[in-house]
Write an enzyme that holds these catalytic residues in place. Sequence first.
Site, PDB file in Angstrom:
ATOM      1  N   CYS A  13       1.354  52.657   6.857  1.00 46.53           N
ATOM      2  CA  CYS A  13       1.260  52.190   8.237  1.00 46.53           C
ATOM      3  C   CYS A  13       1.961  53.166   9.180  1.00 46.53           C
ATOM      4  CB  CYS A  13       1.957  50.833   8.375  1.00 46.53           C
ATOM      5  SG  CYS A  13       0.948  49.447   7.926  1.00 46.53           S
ATOM      6  N   ASP A  35       8.979  42.911   8.826  1.00 50.74           N
ATOM      7  CA  ASP A  35       7.564  42.577   8.604  1.00 50.74           C
ATOM      8  C   ASP A  35       7.183  41.227   9.220  1.00 50.74           C
ATOM      9  OD1 ASP A  35       7.280  44.936   7.278  1.00 50.74           O
ATOM     10  OD2 ASP A  35       6.967  44.072   5.291  1.00 50.74           O
ATOM     11  N   ARG A  66       9.263  57.219   8.420  1.00 57.20           N
ATOM     12  CA  ARG A  66       9.256  56.773   7.030  1.00 57.20           C
ATOM     13  C   ARG A  66       9.376  57.904   6.012  1.00 57.20           C
ATOM     14  NH1 ARG A  66       5.240  51.766   6.289  1.00 57.20           N
ATOM     15  NH2 ARG A  66       6.879  51.055   4.921  1.00 57.20           N
ATOM     16  N   ARG A 106      -5.546  44.611   3.982  1.00 50.43           N
ATOM     17  CA  ARG A 106      -4.626  45.349   3.116  1.00 50.43           C
ATOM     18  C   ARG A 106      -3.568  44.419   2.532  1.00 50.43           C
ATOM     19  NH1 ARG A 106      -1.294  49.340   5.881  1.00 50.43           N
ATOM     20  NH2 ARG A 106      -0.256  49.084   3.889  1.00 50.43           N
ATOM     21  N   LYS A 120       2.602  41.028  -2.081  1.00 49.58           N
ATOM     22  CA  LYS A 120       2.015  42.379  -2.149  1.00 49.58           C
ATOM     23  C   LYS A 120       3.087  43.409  -2.480  1.00 49.58           C
ATOM     24  CE  LYS A 120       1.461  44.931   1.720  1.00 49.58           C
ATOM     25  NZ  LYS A 120       1.995  46.292   1.628  1.00 49.58           N
ATOM     26  N   ASN A 121       4.209  43.337  -1.749  1.00 50.17           N
ATOM     27  CA  ASN A 121       5.221  44.381  -1.902  1.00 50.17           C
ATOM     28  C   ASN A 121       5.933  44.325  -3.245  1.00 50.17           C
ATOM     29  OD1 ASN A 121       4.516  45.336   0.544  1.00 50.17           O
ATOM     30  ND2 ASN A 121       6.371  44.675   1.634  1.00 50.17           N
TER      31      ASN A 121
HETATM   32  C1  UD1 Z   1       9.224  48.320   2.459  1.00 53.58           C
HETATM   33  C2  UD1 Z   1       8.021  47.446   2.635  1.00 53.58           C
HETATM   34  C3  UD1 Z   1       7.681  47.276   4.112  1.00 53.58           C
HETATM   35  C4  UD1 Z   1       8.917  46.790   4.876  1.00 53.58           C
HETATM   36  C5  UD1 Z   1      10.132  47.668   4.576  1.00 53.58           C
HETATM   37  C6  UD1 Z   1      11.418  47.139   5.186  1.00 53.58           C
HETATM   38  C7  UD1 Z   1       6.690  47.934   0.657  1.00 53.58           C
HETATM   39  C8  UD1 Z   1       5.435  48.477   0.108  1.00 53.58           C
HETATM   40  N1  UD1 Z   1       6.870  48.038   1.976  1.00 53.58           N
HETATM   41  O1  UD1 Z   1       8.882  49.587   2.988  1.00 53.58           O
HETATM   42  O2  UD1 Z   1       6.619  46.334   4.219  1.00 53.58           O
HETATM   43  O3  UD1 Z   1       8.631  46.856   6.254  1.00 53.58           O
HETATM   44  O4  UD1 Z   1      10.339  47.760   3.159  1.00 53.58           O
HETATM   45  O5  UD1 Z   1      11.658  45.840   4.779  1.00 53.58           O
HETATM   46  O6  UD1 Z   1       7.492  47.350  -0.059  1.00 53.58           O
HETATM   47  N2  UD1 Z   1      14.236  55.545   5.067  1.00 53.58           N
HETATM   48  C9  UD1 Z   1      14.697  56.844   5.131  1.00 53.58           C
HETATM   49  N3  UD1 Z   1      14.601  57.627   4.000  1.00 53.58           N
HETATM   50  C10 UD1 Z   1      14.048  57.171   2.836  1.00 53.58           C
HETATM   51  C11 UD1 Z   1      13.587  55.841   2.792  1.00 53.58           C
HETATM   52  C12 UD1 Z   1      13.694  55.037   3.927  1.00 53.58           C
HETATM   53  O7  UD1 Z   1      15.193  57.297   6.151  1.00 53.58           O
HETATM   54  O8  UD1 Z   1      13.981  57.928   1.866  1.00 53.58           O
HETATM   55  C13 UD1 Z   1      14.330  54.685   6.285  1.00 53.58           C
HETATM   56  C14 UD1 Z   1      12.944  54.365   6.850  1.00 53.58           C
HETATM   57  O9  UD1 Z   1      12.486  55.378   7.693  1.00 53.58           O
HETATM   58  C15 UD1 Z   1      13.194  53.067   7.568  1.00 53.58           C
HETATM   59  C16 UD1 Z   1      14.266  52.390   6.718  1.00 53.58           C
HETATM   60  O10 UD1 Z   1      14.849  53.418   5.914  1.00 53.58           O
HETATM   61  O11 UD1 Z   1      13.699  53.297   8.853  1.00 53.58           O
HETATM   62  C17 UD1 Z   1      13.756  51.285   5.831  1.00 53.58           C
HETATM   63  O12 UD1 Z   1      12.713  51.757   5.016  1.00 53.58           O
HETATM   64  P1  UD1 Z   1      12.430  51.161   3.565  1.00 53.58           P
HETATM   65  O13 UD1 Z   1      13.298  49.966   3.353  1.00 53.58           O
HETATM   66  O14 UD1 Z   1      12.496  52.260   2.574  1.00 53.58           O
HETATM   67  O15 UD1 Z   1      10.944  50.674   3.718  1.00 53.58           O
HETATM   68  P2  UD1 Z   1       9.776  50.852   2.672  1.00 53.58           P
HETATM   69  O16 UD1 Z   1      10.288  50.723   1.273  1.00 53.58           O
HETATM   70  O17 UD1 Z   1       8.974  52.035   3.032  1.00 53.58           O
END
Ligand code: UD1
Length: 421
Positions: free
Chosen positions: A116, A307, A121, A399, A22-23
């Site tokens: 979620c 995850d 985030r 989802r 999915k991701n």
């Molecule tokens: C993706 C995955 C999600 C998985 C996560 C971590 C998708 C659609 N989702 O989410 O299933 O749980 O990776 O493996 O691919 N952060 C910031 N600022 C930012 C971006 C991130 O502070 O601009 C922080 C987030 O709050 C979090 C951490 O970085 O604590 C990791 O987030 P991130 O790796 O970006 O997760 P997603 O890409 O949202």
Amino acid sequence: MDKLAIIGGRPLYGDLRISGAKNSALKVMAACLLTADKLILDEVPDLADVRQLLVLLDNHGVKAERDGQRLTLDAGHISSTTAPYEIVRKMRASFNVLGPILAREGHAKVSLPGGCAIGARPVNFHLMAFEAMGAKIELEEGYVLAEAPAGGLKGAVVDLPFPSVGATEHVMMTACLANGTTIINNAAREPELTDLADCLNAMGGKVEGAGTSQITIQGVSSLHGAQHEVVADRIELGSYAMAVGATGGEVLLERGRRDLLGVAADILDECGLSLVDEEGGLRVSRWGTPTVSQSVVTEPYPGLATDLQAQFMALMSKGDGVATIKETVFENRFMHVPELCRLGANISVDGQTATVKGVPSLKGAEVMATDLRASMSLIIAALSAEGQTMISRVYHLDRGFERLDEKLRQMGALIERVKDD
Ligand code: UD1
């Protein structure tokens, strides 16, 4: 709203095909916005999140055709550069249309994302990177307004404060159409990153180093159409492997590979499971021996995936010994704990660490799914519990897990979807 009824206690057997990730699918789908040619994607899972992204792409004028697991996307003409709140709020990954539209059209207006409820985030890393590439960014009434400089975005050095998956993917895609070279330091290394880089390179991009902490992207003036097969879903793979760990049995998870799981594969070995790469997939089994408790920490890939944290907690719930599980990626990701406790688990939480004292048996109960991955932990616990478990709010599972009940039935589980009146 549908519920799932599960009668636990049966080992799992058989062969099962792991769906496309999915991701990964969500990101390669967004990449279609980078080219006016057709992008053909294979192994695209039919999931609520994928359908949701198609609604957003349709809003931008993308024509989509699905034929089984093949999805053909045609962004010949981008009809709107605005991604509205009503669509984006339903799924965080939709935010990743911003960069491609900005790079191709010179401007974009995208609502701040939802997704979620597992912590704050934010998207500050994404925006910081686009500013470094010369974009003017403004926040207005819940929207990000982005404007590229007159000559287009320019390559930049982007030092990520944390290896964010979403930010790394977003910058990688966008940088393909920037002038000059972009270097992402402290990049995320998840297999989905490598998959997206493969897709971008098939489209004529020049991406090097995906899968390492430093990714270099040399901008090109345009990308062309391509065909790409989405990598197997490592979270589905790990979840079913843990289900086998919880119930016992033996399953061949087709398209699965140990390396997709990172250290989770070694952790599961230590728990008493056997995970063996075979031609065609990953064979997972647990015979007789009880599951052994392990203490773990979630970390960016190749560390234990956040995850898979909830599912691992379900696996540790029944057995001998005490496990500690520390969540370091998201701050609010133990919502499944009270629900697992309703099934008889003995879990306490102190800050970011959960302590799981294994119990000899779990008992079926009525429980509620709270988010996508957490819901899978309830399935795993229910499969190994005595009696019937009824899980409500199943839409969370729909989802991200393709044909979940059908796939589990295929492995011999007693699971039925019931309509709630
Ligand atoms: C993706 C995955 C999600 C998985 C996560 C971590 C998708 C659609 N989702 O989410 O299933 O749980 O990776 O493996 O691919 N952060 C910031 N600022 C930012 C971006 C991130 O502070 O601009 C922080 C987030 O709050 C979090 C951490 O970085 O604590 C990791 O987030 P991130 O790796 O970006 O997760 P997603 O890409 O949202």
